[in-house]
Design an enzyme around this catalytic site. Structure first.
Site, mmCIF file in Angstrom:
data_model
loop_
_atom_site.group_PDB
_atom_site.id
_atom_site.type_symbol
_atom_site.label_atom_id
_atom_site.label_comp_id
_atom_site.label_asym_id
_atom_site.label_seq_id
_atom_site.Cartn_x
_atom_site.Cartn_y
_atom_site.Cartn_z
ATOM 1 N N GLU A 24 -7.448 11.656 -16.224
ATOM 2 C CA GLU A 24 -6.184 11.330 -15.997
ATOM 3 C C GLU A 24 -6.106 10.000 -17.125
ATOM 4 O OE1 GLU A 24 -4.777 8.361 -11.695
ATOM 5 O OE2 GLU A 24 -6.382 7.543 -13.112
ATOM 6 N N LYS A 66 -4.713 10.975 -0.683
ATOM 7 C CA LYS A 66 -4.150 10.067 0.293
ATOM 8 C C LYS A 66 -3.542 10.181 1.622
ATOM 9 C CE LYS A 66 -3.484 7.098 -4.523
ATOM 10 N NZ LYS A 66 -2.471 6.785 -4.561
ATOM 11 N N ASP A 101 -0.722 9.014 -15.935
ATOM 12 C CA ASP A 101 -0.374 7.754 -14.359
ATOM 13 C C ASP A 101 0.338 6.644 -15.261
ATOM 14 O OD1 ASP A 101 -0.964 6.669 -12.310
ATOM 15 O OD2 ASP A 101 -2.181 5.679 -13.626
ATOM 16 N N ARG A 134 1.501 14.846 25.113
ATOM 17 C CA ARG A 134 1.507 13.565 23.875
ATOM 18 C C ARG A 134 0.595 13.973 22.495
ATOM 19 N NH1 ARG A 134 4.883 10.592 22.870
ATOM 20 N NH2 ARG A 134 4.684 11.284 20.753
#
Length: 303
Positions: free
Chosen positions: A198, A137, A219, A102
């Site tokens: 940004e 992220k 952005d 697993r």
């Protein structure tokens, strides 16, 4: 585009050790159902077309459990697997194969999923000079593994964390009192680090360019505004004869990524590569052979 780096990160063994401790704890009671001396043969099959990633982690799982487990791979990381085909074969003690199944497949399904998604985006922008880039992220504790998977899919890694490059975002700009002061403070504290800002408007872009940044992150720009932003940054590059990386981000999908790449941006960062993960489907099927004995009639070895 840079050469793809398939070298695994240095923390593979540590990551695998944590994963095994999480799953096995103080012992695998399930594996005790198999004879301690029984040898096993297992085959891992890909249930769908996908890009393989995760071999170093898969190998490390079984190496940590029993050095006698041997693995023969049919595909290399970064290669496209065909559905319903064997990916690798394992030979070794049945208990070790059962205990590692697993955890090993978890790494393989996660990282192949990341690599496959990345590959889909890379294919969409083929023929442009735009790279597909990951973000921070990532799943906690698995950043280096997911970054490796992005490379297997043909993508490019952004900064690793908060220490190896500076990305000044809206909250930093607010805290510092503006783009100019934020850039000046960052340069004063870390003059050698790559510095990116940004921006959300063309006015902010102009301020960032004038502040002397190394890169801008555009952005959530509409495509027609993004094209204007690229033109502004290109003009600044020509004027000052300096390199400035132009990056786009925000609501990037397979539907619009090519349109964004065609504006001329250098790279497109996509948090979904490592955040919105659809695992690749694998299965493992095992056969256990009878353990060797001292009885010649049973076909075992004589002692």
């Amino acid at each position: 585009m840079p050469t793809i780096d398939f070298n695994p990160p240095a923390d593979v063994a540590d990551t695998v050790a944590r994963a095994l401790a999480e799953d096995i704890g103080d012992g695998d009671r399930n594996a005790l159902l198999a004879d301690a001396a029984a040898p096993a043969h297992a085959v891992v099959v890909a249930r769908e077309n996908a890009i393989l990633s995760g071999r170093p982690w898969f190998d490390a799982v079984f190496a940590a459990l029993d050095a006698d487990v041997r693995i023969h791979w049919r595909y290399a990381d970064g290669e496209r697997m065909r559905s319903e085909t064997p990916v690798c074969e394992l030979h070794g003690p049945a208990r070790a194969v059962l205990s590692g199944e697993r955890t090993a497949l978890n790494f393989l399904q996660l990282l192949s999923g990341v690599a496959s998604t990345t590959h889909d985006y890379v294919e969409r922008v083929k023929g442009t000079n735009t790279g597909i880039v990951d973000t921070r992220k990532t799943l906690p504790g698995l950043r280096s593994a997911q970054r490796y998977a992005v490379r297997c899919g043909g993508g490019v890694n952004h900064r690793f964390g908060l220490f190896d490059a500076i990305l000044i975002k809206e909250n930093h700009i607010m805290a510092a009192g503006g783009i100019e002061s934020a850039v000046a403070g960052a340069r004063a504290q870390s003059p050698d680090l790559f510095l990116q800002v940004e921006v959300e408007t063309l006015e902010e872009l102009d301020a960032a360019l004038e502040a002397g940044v190394d890169a801008v992150l555009l952005d959530n720009f509409a495509t027609h505004v993004l094209a204007r932003a690229v033109h502004m940054a290109d003009a600044h590059r020509r004027r000052f004869r300096r390199q400035i990386v132009i990056e786009a981000s925000g609501d990037i999908t397979l539907t619009n990524v090519r349109e964004i790449a065609d504006t001329g941006v250098d790279r497109i960062s996509i948090g979904g590569l490592t955040k919105h993960i659809r695992a690749t489907d694998f299965s493992m099927r095992m056969q256990v052979d009878a353990p060797a004995t001292g009885d010649p009639a049973a076909g075992g070895a004589q002692t």
